[in-house]
Design a protein around this motif. Structure first.
Motif, mmCIF file in Angstrom:
data_model
loop_
_atom_site.group_PDB
_atom_site.id
_atom_site.type_symbol
_atom_site.label_atom_id
_atom_site.label_comp_id
_atom_site.label_asym_id
_atom_site.label_seq_id
_atom_site.Cartn_x
_atom_site.Cartn_y
_atom_site.Cartn_z
ATOM 1 N N GLU A 154 -7.491 4.432 1.746
ATOM 2 C CA GLU A 154 -8.474 4.618 0.846
ATOM 3 C C GLU A 154 -8.205 4.591 -0.545
ATOM 4 O O GLU A 154 -9.342 4.463 -1.226
ATOM 5 C CB GLU A 154 -8.943 6.306 1.224
ATOM 6 C CG GLU A 154 -8.689 6.545 2.744
ATOM 7 C CD GLU A 154 -10.062 5.802 3.174
ATOM 8 O OE1 GLU A 154 -11.005 5.358 2.492
ATOM 9 O OE2 GLU A 154 -9.860 5.480 4.654
ATOM 10 N N ARG A 155 -7.061 4.309 -1.011
ATOM 11 C CA ARG A 155 -6.795 4.157 -2.411
ATOM 12 C C ARG A 155 -6.549 2.381 -2.761
ATOM 13 O O ARG A 155 -6.171 2.330 -3.858
ATOM 14 C CB ARG A 155 -5.374 4.762 -2.747
ATOM 15 C CG ARG A 155 -5.740 6.539 -2.579
ATOM 16 C CD ARG A 155 -4.453 7.225 -3.108
ATOM 17 N NE ARG A 155 -3.130 6.878 -2.738
ATOM 18 C CZ ARG A 155 -2.448 7.253 -1.420
ATOM 19 N NH1 ARG A 155 -3.365 8.210 -0.910
ATOM 20 N NH2 ARG A 155 -1.585 6.785 -1.025
ATOM 21 N N ARG A 156 -6.924 1.758 -1.823
ATOM 22 C CA ARG A 156 -6.612 0.301 -2.116
ATOM 23 C C ARG A 156 -7.701 -0.151 -3.525
ATOM 24 O O ARG A 156 -8.844 0.317 -3.440
ATOM 25 C CB ARG A 156 -6.874 -0.536 -1.054
ATOM 26 C CG ARG A 156 -5.940 -0.705 0.106
ATOM 27 C CD ARG A 156 -6.223 -1.684 1.024
ATOM 28 N NE ARG A 156 -5.045 -2.138 1.635
ATOM 29 C CZ ARG A 156 -4.919 -3.368 2.704
ATOM 30 N NH1 ARG A 156 -6.114 -3.967 2.743
ATOM 31 N NH2 ARG A 156 -3.922 -3.671 3.057
ATOM 32 N N ASP A 157 -6.941 -0.714 -4.206
ATOM 33 C CA ASP A 157 -7.779 -1.400 -5.299
ATOM 34 C C ASP A 157 -7.403 -2.616 -5.344
ATOM 35 O O ASP A 157 -6.423 -3.184 -5.982
ATOM 36 C CB ASP A 157 -7.338 -0.730 -6.720
ATOM 37 C CG ASP A 157 -8.280 -1.034 -7.728
ATOM 38 O OD1 ASP A 157 -8.751 -2.161 -7.797
ATOM 39 O OD2 ASP A 157 -8.101 -0.304 -8.660
ATOM 40 N N TRP A 158 -8.333 -3.757 -4.726
ATOM 41 C CA TRP A 158 -8.024 -5.503 -4.947
ATOM 42 C C TRP A 158 -7.968 -5.774 -6.148
ATOM 43 O O TRP A 158 -7.209 -6.774 -6.467
ATOM 44 C CB TRP A 158 -9.026 -5.903 -3.930
ATOM 45 C CG TRP A 158 -8.698 -5.568 -2.565
ATOM 46 C CD1 TRP A 158 -9.433 -4.656 -1.715
ATOM 47 C CD2 TRP A 158 -7.819 -6.389 -1.811
ATOM 48 N NE1 TRP A 158 -8.684 -4.867 -0.319
ATOM 49 C CE2 TRP A 158 -7.939 -5.925 -0.422
ATOM 50 C CE3 TRP A 158 -6.556 -7.264 -2.220
ATOM 51 C CZ2 TRP A 158 -6.852 -6.241 0.650
ATOM 52 C CZ3 TRP A 158 -5.760 -7.453 -0.980
ATOM 53 C CH2 TRP A 158 -5.837 -7.024 0.343
ATOM 54 N N ASP A 159 -8.843 -5.161 -7.255
ATOM 55 C CA ASP A 159 -8.819 -5.653 -8.670
ATOM 56 C C ASP A 159 -7.479 -5.452 -9.287
ATOM 57 O O ASP A 159 -6.901 -6.213 -9.941
ATOM 58 C CB ASP A 159 -9.886 -4.830 -9.291
ATOM 59 C CG ASP A 159 -11.381 -5.343 -8.844
ATOM 60 O OD1 ASP A 159 -11.737 -6.448 -9.401
ATOM 61 O OD2 ASP A 159 -12.072 -4.590 -8.137
ATOM 62 N N ARG A 160 -7.073 -4.087 -9.212
ATOM 63 C CA ARG A 160 -5.490 -3.944 -9.639
ATOM 64 C C ARG A 160 -4.504 -4.739 -8.969
ATOM 65 O O ARG A 160 -3.697 -5.146 -9.684
ATOM 66 C CB ARG A 160 -5.191 -2.548 -9.614
ATOM 67 C CG ARG A 160 -4.083 -2.085 -10.131
ATOM 68 C CD ARG A 160 -3.764 -0.475 -9.984
ATOM 69 N NE ARG A 160 -3.204 -0.285 -8.504
ATOM 70 C CZ ARG A 160 -3.349 0.863 -8.065
ATOM 71 N NH1 ARG A 160 -3.388 2.120 -8.777
ATOM 72 N NH2 ARG A 160 -3.104 1.190 -6.889
ATOM 73 N N TYR A 161 -4.893 -4.892 -7.553
ATOM 74 C CA TYR A 161 -3.731 -5.667 -6.942
ATOM 75 C C TYR A 161 -3.498 -7.274 -7.689
ATOM 76 O O TYR A 161 -2.668 -7.624 -7.701
ATOM 77 C CB TYR A 161 -4.005 -5.729 -5.469
ATOM 78 C CG TYR A 161 -3.246 -6.341 -4.614
ATOM 79 C CD1 TYR A 161 -1.958 -5.693 -3.942
ATOM 80 C CD2 TYR A 161 -3.103 -7.623 -4.179
ATOM 81 C CE1 TYR A 161 -1.208 -6.224 -3.291
ATOM 82 C CE2 TYR A 161 -2.376 -8.402 -3.437
ATOM 83 C CZ TYR A 161 -1.345 -7.441 -2.679
ATOM 84 O OH TYR A 161 -0.347 -8.021 -1.941
ATOM 85 N N ARG A 164 -9.316 -10.181 -1.598
ATOM 86 C CA ARG A 164 -10.084 -9.162 -1.140
ATOM 87 C C ARG A 164 -9.905 -9.237 0.465
ATOM 88 O O ARG A 164 -9.579 -10.338 1.005
ATOM 89 C CB ARG A 164 -11.497 -9.330 -1.338
ATOM 90 C CG ARG A 164 -11.958 -8.755 -2.984
ATOM 91 C CD ARG A 164 -13.209 -8.634 -3.012
ATOM 92 N NE ARG A 164 -13.779 -8.460 -4.494
ATOM 93 C CZ ARG A 164 -13.558 -7.488 -5.224
ATOM 94 N NH1 ARG A 164 -12.976 -6.192 -4.761
ATOM 95 N NH2 ARG A 164 -13.959 -7.525 -6.453
ATOM 96 N N ASP A 192 0.565 -1.318 0.038
ATOM 97 C CA ASP A 192 -0.098 0.036 -0.146
ATOM 98 C C ASP A 192 0.837 1.153 -0.039
ATOM 99 O O ASP A 192 0.491 2.193 -0.589
ATOM 100 C CB ASP A 192 -0.928 0.082 1.346
ATOM 101 C CG ASP A 192 -1.958 -1.200 1.294
ATOM 102 O OD1 ASP A 192 -2.770 -1.209 0.568
ATOM 103 O OD2 ASP A 192 -1.587 -1.954 1.981
#
Length: 326
Positions: A277-284, A319, A179
């Motif tokens: 707040e900027r977490r993006d599990w799809d991108r991850y 997720r 992160d």
């Protein structure tokens, strides 16, 4: 939150990561501390004597156990032998949590007492005589990458990784697993050279990167760092009598760390928490798959004798709320 400390050798990244781990533990937060550098210094920086640090169980020596557990009942992975460091989780894979107990932690993690709190510490393990001349250290750090790929951590819990020196983490996709990445830089041209490499390599991957200026002696040093890294400079840290005592093996209680340095550590925590707040599990997950396919094509398929692209579960997204497999 997954947080990395990077920097050139001698920049002070291990010292800063150990101070940040102590700071988080003092707030009562659960912390998983990982030494991903084969030059194992995080344990002593957290107060272990050299003998106890040398006895920490090496993740690199327990990769078969780690793979077997993480594989779970994932039907896309024929056997643990076909897993490589970038193998992503899918349906049936076992997912790790910061707060839980599991066989991987039982085998590879040990508690470290820090004043009135404790953290879990995991280490890749150093090179052994058997490794010299025939093994690449990435075979050791691959265990850390597998752990990060299968770790579903949440808000207010922290996995803090003291990374390999320089830009070596770009040899795989591990640099995208965080992160927030704190780059520790001295106020010298060499000190900021790793920053430039990180900034360039990470540009297309949405990597959160901030600079911690270390060994700063005055305004001229601060001005130099600001000129070189701009707004990426988050805080600066100067001389610390507390750190000097720690390096002598006689650290005072952490509450006596200098106020300026305590404020700097608080700024690091705020920056890390804000990145949530900027977490993006799809991108991850997509990045995980991207680097797995690259590694599979480059060397993994030949090494394992399997089509590792088949390990990718197209319907799976890691997720925070991931249900655990049996």
């Amino acid at each position: 939150m997954k947080i990395a400390f990077v920097g050139k050798g001698g920049s002070g990244k291990t010292t800063l990561s150990s101070l940040f781990i102590r700071h988080l533990a003092a707030t009562g937060a659960p912390v998983l501390a990982v030494d991903a550098d084969i030059n194992q210094h995080l344990g002593p920086a957290l107060g272990l004597d050299e003998a106890d640090a040398a006895e920490l169980p090496a993740m690199g020596a327990r990769i078969p156990l780690i793979k077997d557990y993480l594989r779970g009942s994932n039907p896309r992975i024929a056997s643990a032998d076909t897993m490589i460091k970038t193998t992503p989780p899918g349906a049936g894979s076992r997912i790790l949590r910061v707060r839980e107990d599991n066989p991987v932690y039982d085998a590879c993690a040990r508690p470290v007492e820090l004043d009135d709190a404790a953290v879990r510490l995991m280490v890749t393990g150093p090179f052994t005589e058997a490794d010299l001349g025939i093994a690449c250290y990435h075979s050791k750090t691959g265990a850390v990458e597998l752990l990060l790929n299968h770790l579903a951590d949440g808000r207010d819990e922290y996995a803090v990784v003291d990374m390999t020196a320089g830009s070596d983490s770009f040899a795989s996709g591990m640099f995208t697993r965080f992160d927030m990445t704190f780059l520790v830089a001295e106020p010298t041209r060499k000190g900021v050279s790793v920053y430039r490499q990180y900034k360039e390599y990470a540009r297309d991957f949405g990597v959160g990167l901030l600079v911690v200026g270390n060994k700063v002696q005055g305004q001229d040093d601060i001005d130099f760092l600001r000129e070189q890294v701009g707004d990426d400079l988050l805080v600066t840290v100067g001389h610390s009598d507390w750190v000097r005592a720690m390096e002598k093996g006689r650290p005072p209680r952490f509450e006596f760390l200098e106020d300026d340095n305590r404020h700097a550590l608080r700024a690091l925590q705020i920056a890390a928490d804000t990145s949530y707040e900027r977490r993006d599990w799809d991108r991850y997950t997509q990045q995980m798959v991207h680097f797995h396919l690259k590694n599979a094509q480059s060397w993994g398929n030949e090494r394992t004798g399997a089509d590792l692209a088949a390990q990718v579960d197209p319907d799976f997204v890691l997720r925070e709320s991931q249900p655990q497999s049996a």
